[in-house]
Design an enzyme around this catalytic site. Structure first.
Site, PDB file in Angstrom:
ATOM      1  N   ARG A  66       0.838  -1.201   0.000  1.00 54.05           N
ATOM      2  CA  ARG A  66       0.000   0.000   0.000  1.00 54.05           C
ATOM      3  C   ARG A  66       0.870   1.247   0.000  1.00 54.05           C
ATOM      4  O   ARG A  66       2.077   1.189   0.225  1.00 54.05           O
ATOM      5  CB  ARG A  66      -0.919   0.014   1.224  1.00 54.05           C
ATOM      6  CG  ARG A  66      -0.174   0.065   2.539  1.00 54.05           C
ATOM      7  CD  ARG A  66      -1.056   0.470   3.706  1.00 54.05           C
ATOM      8  NE  ARG A  66      -0.346   0.366   4.971  1.00 54.05           N
ATOM      9  CZ  ARG A  66       0.541   1.244   5.422  1.00 54.05           C
ATOM     10  NH1 ARG A  66       0.841   2.306   4.710  1.00 54.05           N
ATOM     11  NH2 ARG A  66       1.136   1.059   6.600  1.00 54.05           N
ATOM     12  N   GLY A  67       0.247   2.399  -0.204  1.00 53.02           N
ATOM     13  CA  GLY A  67       0.958   3.649  -0.053  1.00 53.02           C
ATOM     14  C   GLY A  67       1.080   4.020   1.415  1.00 53.02           C
ATOM     15  O   GLY A  67       0.458   3.410   2.286  1.00 53.02           O
ATOM     16  N   GLY A  68       1.884   5.023   1.690  1.00 52.39           N
ATOM     17  CA  GLY A  68       2.011   5.512   3.056  1.00 52.39           C
ATOM     18  C   GLY A  68       3.167   4.896   3.819  1.00 52.39           C
ATOM     19  O   GLY A  68       3.899   4.045   3.314  1.00 52.39           O
ATOM     20  N   THR A  71       1.901   2.120  10.153  1.00 54.40           N
ATOM     21  CA  THR A  71       0.774   2.264  11.062  1.00 54.40           C
ATOM     22  C   THR A  71       0.605   0.970  11.845  1.00 54.40           C
ATOM     23  O   THR A  71       1.315  -0.012  11.628  1.00 54.40           O
ATOM     24  CB  THR A  71      -0.516   2.640  10.311  1.00 54.40           C
ATOM     25  OG1 THR A  71      -1.504   3.074  11.270  1.00 54.40           O
ATOM     26  CG2 THR A  71      -1.073   1.470   9.513  1.00 54.40           C
ATOM     27  N   HIS A  73      -2.255  -1.927  13.383  1.00 55.01           N
ATOM     28  CA  HIS A  73      -3.595  -2.504  13.359  1.00 55.01           C
ATOM     29  C   HIS A  73      -3.724  -3.457  14.540  1.00 55.01           C
ATOM     30  O   HIS A  73      -2.775  -4.181  14.865  1.00 55.01           O
ATOM     31  CB  HIS A  73      -3.853  -3.272  12.066  1.00 55.01           C
ATOM     32  CG  HIS A  73      -3.683  -2.453  10.827  1.00 55.01           C
ATOM     33  ND1 HIS A  73      -4.329  -1.249  10.640  1.00 55.01           N
ATOM     34  CD2 HIS A  73      -2.942  -2.658   9.713  1.00 55.01           C
ATOM     35  CE1 HIS A  73      -3.991  -0.754   9.456  1.00 55.01           C
ATOM     36  NE2 HIS A  73      -3.146  -1.587   8.880  1.00 55.01           N
ATOM     37  N   GLY A 142      -4.620   3.994   3.446  1.00 60.40           N
ATOM     38  CA  GLY A 142      -3.541   3.506   2.591  1.00 60.40           C
ATOM     39  C   GLY A 142      -4.137   2.681   1.478  1.00 60.40           C
ATOM     40  O   GLY A 142      -4.955   1.778   1.738  1.00 60.40           O
ATOM     41  N   SER A 155      -8.521   2.408   8.115  1.00 63.54           N
ATOM     42  CA  SER A 155      -8.649   1.849   9.466  1.00 63.54           C
ATOM     43  C   SER A 155      -9.205   2.932  10.373  1.00 63.54           C
ATOM     44  O   SER A 155      -8.754   4.084  10.334  1.00 63.54           O
ATOM     45  CB  SER A 155      -7.302   1.354   9.989  1.00 63.54           C
ATOM     46  OG  SER A 155      -6.349   2.396  10.031  1.00 63.54           O
ATOM     47  N   CYS A 171       2.247   6.986  10.593  1.00 70.61           N
ATOM     48  CA  CYS A 171       2.173   7.519   9.231  1.00 70.61           C
ATOM     49  C   CYS A 171       3.381   8.382   8.878  1.00 70.61           C
ATOM     50  O   CYS A 171       3.326   9.221   7.974  1.00 70.61           O
ATOM     51  CB  CYS A 171       0.877   8.292   9.014  1.00 70.61           C
ATOM     52  SG  CYS A 171      -0.597   7.297   9.368  1.00 70.61           S
TER      53      CYS A 171
END
Length: 212
Positions: A66-68, A71, A73, A142, A155, A171
């Site tokens: 994904r981008g970013g 993070t 979860h 993302g 999220s 992030c």
């Protein structure tokens, strides 16, 4: 179609399933929204910098596509994975990001969290810090676009252990405060919140596709 995945869902398995679904899509494959809560995991985006992972402890780290940046979860956080065909709907990425953020803002308002907003240059959704100070992040975004088709998603922190966010620069922003709905004085179940988020995502997607 909206569906809940088994909880807690293994991140690697869900990621690989999203890739497979996207790779096998045809012109008429329906768009889907997958909802879940993950077992604790840090995810680092495709161009993510490892130095933003400060102290992961025993929490695994997955470098995904994904981008970013990085993070966290975990249980008590709702994941909404949007598997949408942007090319078929003639929707550009900037419009799509705005759509995702808007659906989260609408969901928070529906759940009783007022004043959620965007932050220029910093994708995601923010709220006034309950302890004062600058804006705090309550939802991360993302996405990955492959052949005009999107996967990954958003999220939303509902009612969770926020301590793991202290082990990273969320992030990619050092000192960024991360909160959940409970910290804002709103206690809701992840299932209820997830259903509302999926409904708002689906409605926003329908409006965008139909250009209404």
């Amino acid at each position: 179609m909206i569906k809940w995945l088994a909880r807690p869902a293994d991140y690697l398995s869900v990621w690989h399933d999203m890739q497979a679904y996207t790779n096998l899509r045809g012109a008429d494959t329906p768009d889907e929204i997958w909802l879940c809560e993950h077992a604790p995991v840090y995810t680092l985006g495709q161009a993510g910098l490892p130095q933003h992972v400060l102290n992961p402890g025993n929490i695994p780290i997955v470098h995904c596509d994904r981008g970013g940046q990085v993070t966290y979860h975990g249980p008590g956080q709702v994941m909404a994975y949007a598997l949408f065909d942007l090319r078929r709907a003639d929707i550009y990425v900037k419009e799509y990001v705005n759509l995702l953020e808007g659906a989260v803002i609408d969901t928070l308002a529906e759940m009783g969290v007022a004043d959620a907003c965007r932050k220029p240059g910093a994708p995601g959704v923010y709220v006034p810090d309950p302890d004062g100070g600058e804006l705090a992040k309550i939802a991360a975004l993302g996405i990955k676009i492959r052949n005009g088709r999107a996967y990954h998603g958003v999220s939303l922190n509902v009612q969770m252990d926020l301590a793991p966010f202290l082990g990273i620069n969320p992030c990619g922003y050092a000192g960024l405060r991360t909160v959940d709905m409970a910290a804002c004085g709103v206690r809701r179940e992840p299932t209820e919140t997830g259903e509302a988020l999926a409904r708002n995502l689906a409605q926003a997607w329908d409006r965008a596709r139909n250009k209404t």
